[in-house]
Design a protein around this motif. Structure first.
Motif, short mmCIF file in Angstrom:
data_model
loop_
_atom_site.label_atom_id
_atom_site.label_comp_id
_atom_site.label_asym_id
_atom_site.label_seq_id
_atom_site.Cartn_x
_atom_site.Cartn_y
_atom_site.Cartn_z
N ARG A 81 -5.89 -3.08 -12.20
CA ARG A 81 -5.73 -3.03 -10.74
C ARG A 81 -7.08 -3.27 -10.08
O ARG A 81 -8.07 -2.63 -10.41
N GLU A 102 0.80 -1.22 0.00
CA GLU A 102 0.00 0.00 0.00
C GLU A 102 0.83 1.28 0.00
O GLU A 102 0.56 2.19 -0.79
N VAL A 151 1.07 2.06 -9.71
CA VAL A 151 1.33 0.62 -9.81
C VAL A 151 0.28 -0.01 -10.72
O VAL A 151 -0.92 0.25 -10.57
N CYS A 194 -4.15 -5.87 -0.48
CA CYS A 194 -3.80 -4.96 -1.57
C CYS A 194 -3.58 -5.68 -2.90
O CYS A 194 -3.32 -5.05 -3.92
N CYS A 242 2.03 1.82 -3.46
CA CYS A 242 0.94 2.22 -4.36
C CYS A 242 0.53 3.67 -4.15
O CYS A 242 0.03 4.32 -5.07
#
Length: 370
Positions: free
Chosen positions: A196, A99, A107, A150, A102
């Motif tokens: 994502r 996290e 990402v 995540c 990111c």
């Protein structure tokens, strides 16, 4: 050349995550790994591999902060590699959660390795993070749960006995619903498909990610504690220890009677728990501040507005593996103000959660099993 794609590899154990990263190494790929086992001594080892080179650099850091060490090296390195290769694979040290990365950079995909024989034990224990600096009070459970939440793809390593495998699958379906799972033996570059899907924590957003099964499976279940009246601060301080046993993950927003303007964020994983400042309830804001709040938060508050409490609410989502949800509800309910207390002066209560009403104040309470 188009923007370089960034794939993050996280998870346990170190060797299995390393295998995942190596399988992605190709002619147009760079694999970067930061070994943080000596970060407490101010030393970071960075290995950079491409199809034609393998270079390890030993970097001396001015401090033992994991996030600062990564920030100071990752950003310049990614800027240098951007446009030079098609994909950068950032293989994180096992003590690092995806996290913060990111939040730092864009990402494209997060792959988390799950060691099936030990994952559930890691997520429910209170062991400290191995090789972490002295000031790092995170537990292995907090890191392992964060790595899983995540993820956009879970890669299963190792072979667990059938009951452990079944309980692990039930927990993964509830902690990371809708996220694909694949065996390490089947993993390769072709596995990196899709957008994502892993979500960053929004302390004022939905507590349940996706649409997890709510029913019990192999003793694993999701329950939601939701009440409108405030908590008695001292009774809550005693009651939250119930979230440290038989619970994989708990997180949510709470308010205590002595801090009517402050939303507190509660988060536990295994035997580790944190309570911190989540900002101000919308009911305590003036009109101008209300208008500056995110639209989705304002919409949620308006739909669930209470004539006395406004948007103040106790909401805790709890993922259990060996705890009775009814018992959890009963313990937390006893920590709420009684009718007679609601009619009295709340300001005279002692508050163990007393913190400055600032979103930057950090955790007010950080504990493990006693």
């Amino acid at each position: 050349m188009d923007r370089t794609r960034l794939v993050v590899i996280a998870g346990q154990p170190r060797e299995a995550a390393g295998q995942v990263a190596t399988r992605l190494l190709g002619p147009d790929t760079a694999v970067v790994h930061h070994d943080l086992r000596r970060v407490a001594d101010g030393i970071l080892r960075r290995r950079l591999r491409t199809a034609g080179s393998d270079v390890t650099a030993v970097l001396e850091m001015a401090h033992g902060c994991v996030s600062c060490a990564l920030r100071e090296d990752v950003l310049p390195l990614l800027e240098r590699l951007d446009g030079q290769v098609g994909t950068v694979v950032l293989h994180l040290d096992p003590m690092v959660e995806p996290e913060p990365v990111c939040q730092l950079v864009d990402v494209d995909l997060v792959v988390t390795v799950v060691h099936e024989p030990s994952w559930l034990t890691d997520c429910t224990g209170d062991e400290p993070v191995p090789h972490s600096p002295e000031h790092d009070d995170r537990t292995l459970a907090q890191v392992t749960v964060g790595q899983t939440e995540c993820a956009d793809l879970l890669v299963l390593a190792g072979v667990a006995e059938p009951w452990t495998a079944a309980r692990t699958a039930a927990a993964l379906e509830r902690l990371a619903p809708g996220i694909g799972r694949q065996r390490l033996t089947d993993f390769g570059p072709g596995s990196l498909v899709g957008p994502r899907r892993g979500e960053l924590i929004d302390i004022h957003g939905q507590l349940l990610r996706g649409q997890p099964p709510l029913g019990s499976d192999c003793g694993v279940a999701v329950t939601l504690f939701r009440e409108r009246r405030p908590f008695h601060p001292e009774r809550l301080h005693e009651a939250i220890d119930v979230l440290l046993d038989g619970v994989i993950r708990a997180r949510g927003r709470v308010w205590v009677a002595t801090q009517p303007d402050v939303a507190l964020w509660l988060e536990s994983a295994g035997g580790g728990l944190r309570v911190g400042d989540a900002g101000t309830w919308l009911a305590a804001l003036d009109d101008a501040s209300w208008d500056r709040a995110p639209a989705d938060r304002r919409a949620k508050a308006a739909l669930d507005w209470h004539p006395r409490y406004g948007d103040r609410v106790q909401e805790i989502a709890i993922l259990t593996h060996d705890a009775d949800p009814e018992h959890l509800h009963a313990v937390l309910s006893r920590a709420l103000l009684t009718d007679s207390e609601l009619a009295s002066d709340w300001s005279s209560l002692t508050d163990p959660f007393a913190i400055a009403a600032s979103a930057n104040s950090g955790p007010a309470d950080n504990r493990g099993r006693s």
